[in-house]
Design a protein around this motif. Structure first.
Motif, PDB file in Angstrom:
ATOM      1  N   SER A 135      -7.305  -9.237  19.783  1.00 41.92           N
ATOM      2  CA  SER A 135      -6.747  -9.874  20.973  1.00 41.92           C
ATOM      3  C   SER A 135      -5.700  -8.968  21.598  1.00 41.92           C
ATOM      4  CB  SER A 135      -6.115 -11.223  20.609  1.00 41.92           C
ATOM      5  OG  SER A 135      -5.423 -11.778  21.705  1.00 41.92           O
ATOM      6  N   GLU A 136      -5.588  -9.044  22.934  1.00 47.40           N
ATOM      7  CA  GLU A 136      -4.513  -8.305  23.597  1.00 47.40           C
ATOM      8  C   GLU A 136      -3.172  -8.983  23.388  1.00 47.40           C
ATOM      9  OE1 GLU A 136      -5.010  -8.096  27.798  1.00 47.40           O
ATOM     10  OE2 GLU A 136      -5.740 -10.154  27.960  1.00 47.40           O
ATOM     11  N   ASP A 137      -3.191 -10.216  22.861  1.00 49.08           N
ATOM     12  CA  ASP A 137      -1.974 -10.968  22.556  1.00 49.08           C
ATOM     13  C   ASP A 137      -1.641 -10.792  21.070  1.00 49.08           C
ATOM     14  OD1 ASP A 137       0.079 -12.724  22.161  1.00 49.08           O
ATOM     15  OD2 ASP A 137      -1.033 -14.526  22.730  1.00 49.08           O
ATOM     16  N   PRO A 138      -0.621 -10.032  20.714  1.00 52.13           N
ATOM     17  CA  PRO A 138      -0.298  -9.787  19.298  1.00 52.13           C
ATOM     18  C   PRO A 138       0.005 -11.057  18.499  1.00 52.13           C
ATOM     19  CG  PRO A 138       0.870  -8.239  20.717  1.00 52.13           C
ATOM     20  CD  PRO A 138       0.261  -9.274  21.630  1.00 52.13           C
ATOM     21  N   THR A 139       0.393 -12.134  19.166  1.00 54.54           N
ATOM     22  CA  THR A 139       0.694 -13.367  18.431  1.00 54.54           C
ATOM     23  C   THR A 139      -0.574 -13.991  17.839  1.00 54.54           C
ATOM     24  OG1 THR A 139       0.516 -14.788  20.397  1.00 54.54           O
ATOM     25  CG2 THR A 139       2.670 -13.818  19.914  1.00 54.54           C
TER      26      THR A 139
ATOM     27  N   GLU B 190      -5.304  -2.053  15.714  1.00 53.35           N
ATOM     28  CA  GLU B 190      -4.079  -2.825  15.496  1.00 53.35           C
ATOM     29  C   GLU B 190      -4.395  -4.212  14.916  1.00 53.35           C
ATOM     30  OE1 GLU B 190      -3.414  -0.103  19.104  1.00 53.35           O
ATOM     31  OE2 GLU B 190      -5.049  -1.210  18.166  1.00 53.35           O
ATOM     32  N   SER B 191      -5.440  -4.845  15.451  1.00 57.57           N
ATOM     33  CA  SER B 191      -5.815  -6.179  14.967  1.00 57.57           C
ATOM     34  C   SER B 191      -6.338  -6.110  13.535  1.00 57.57           C
ATOM     35  CB  SER B 191      -6.877  -6.780  15.887  1.00 57.57           C
ATOM     36  OG  SER B 191      -6.401  -6.915  17.204  1.00 57.57           O
TER      37      SER B 191
END
Length: 258
Positions: free
Chosen positions: A90-94, A153-154
C-alpha cells in the motif's frame, strides 16, 4: 501360588493402565494449542508462511479464481503447525504489517478414525483456522487504486511484524502476489530503475537481510501495460534482490487469464 499370580497380574494391569494414562497425558500436552494462534503450546510454530498481496489494480475474474485456488493449495500443502500471516502492499504505510498469526491445526485428512472424531476435527479446522484465514484473504484481495507500489517496503514490514519470523530457524516461506512493478522513492521501474541504479543509490544501504534460506513463491499478475520495455529487467532485479536477502531463487507462476 494362586494369590501371588493374582497379585502380579493386578500389578501388571495397573502398570498398563498407568502407562496408558501417562501416554494419553503426554499426547494431550504435545497436541495442546494456543487458544488465539492455534500454534503448538510446547514448541510454537513448526514452519512459517507470510503472504504479501500487491493488488492495487483489479484482478480479472479468472485471475481472482486462480489466486484463491493457489492460495488454498498453499494452505493445504503446508505442514501441520505452519504459521500464516498476511500483508498488503500500500502507498499508505499505516496499512503495512501483518495480520494476527494463525497456525494450521490438524486437518480431517490426518485424523485417526479409530481414536479421533473426524467430523469434530473438520469442524474445528474450518471454523477456527481455514474460515478465518480465507475471510482475511478475501477482504484483502480487492483493488484499492494507488499511485505508488512500495513492494520492498511492504514486504519488510510484513516480515518484521510477523511474530518470530526474522529469528525463526525452521522452514520459512514468502508468497508474493504482485505485478513486480516496484514504484517508490527507493526504486521505480516506471522511472527506469534497474538493479544497477538501485545498487548505486542510498536505498541499497537500507536493504535488510531477513530472508536467509527462505523459499520464495511469486504469483505474478500480468498487467496490460507492464510499465517497462524489457521484462527481463524485472526478473533480473528480483532475483538479485532475494539473493542479497539470502533467500532461495524465486519460483514464479503467472496468473494469466487467456
Amino acid at each position: 501360588m494362586g494369590t501371588a499370580i493374582a497379585v502380579i497380574a493386578a500389578v501388571l494391569v495397573l502398570s498398563v493402565i498407568g502407562a496408558a494414562f501417562w501416554w494419553s497425558d503426554q499426547e494431550s500436552r504435545a497436541s495442546a494449542l494456543d487458544a488465539e494462534t492455534l500454534c503448538p503450546e510446547t514448541t510454537g510454530p513448526l514452519a512459517m508462511t507470510a503472504i504479501l498481496l500487491d493488488l492495487t489494480d483489479p484482478l480479472s475474474p479468472a485471475q481472482h479464481a486462480q489466486l484463491l485456488a493457489r492460495i488454498d493449495k498453499e494452505i493445504s500443502d503446508a505442514a501441520r503447525g505452519t504459521q500464516f500471516t498476511l500483508g498488503v502492499v500500500s502507498e499508505d504505510p499505516t496499512r503495512w504489517g501483518a495480520t494476527p498469526p494463525l497456525c494450521k491445526p490438524q486437518d480431517p485428512a490426518s485424523a485417526n478414525r479409530l481414536t479421533q472424531n473426524e467430523r469434530l476435527i473438520a469442524k474445528r479446522y474450518e471454523s477456527d483456522f481455514h474460515g478465518p484465514l480465507r475471510n482475511r484473504l478475501l477482504a484483502m484481495v480487492s483493488a484499492t487504486g494507488a499511485n505508488r507500489s512500495p513492494i520492498m517496503e511492504s514486504l519488510q514490514a510484513l516480515v518484521a511484524e510477523t511474530p518470530g519470523f526474522v529469528t525463526f530457524t525452521g522452514p520459512r516461506r514468502i508468497i508474493l502476489v504482485t505485478d513486480l512493478l516496484q514504484h517508490s522513492d527507493a526504486l521505480s521501474f516506471y522511472r527506469g530503475g534497474t538493479w544497477d541504479s538501485f545498487r548505486a543509490s542510498s536505498g541499497f544501504q537500507r536493504l535488510s537481510r531477513t530472508l536467509d534460506s527462505a523459499e520464495i513463491g511469486i504469483y505474478q499478475v500480468p498487467r496490460p501495460t507492464e510499465g517497462v520495455k524489457d521484462p527481463a529487467i524485472l526478473e533480473d532485479f528480483w532475483i538479485r534482490y532475494f539473493e542479497r536477502q539470502g533467500a532461495h531463487v524465486p519460483v514464479v507462476t503467472r496468473l494469466g487469464d487467456l
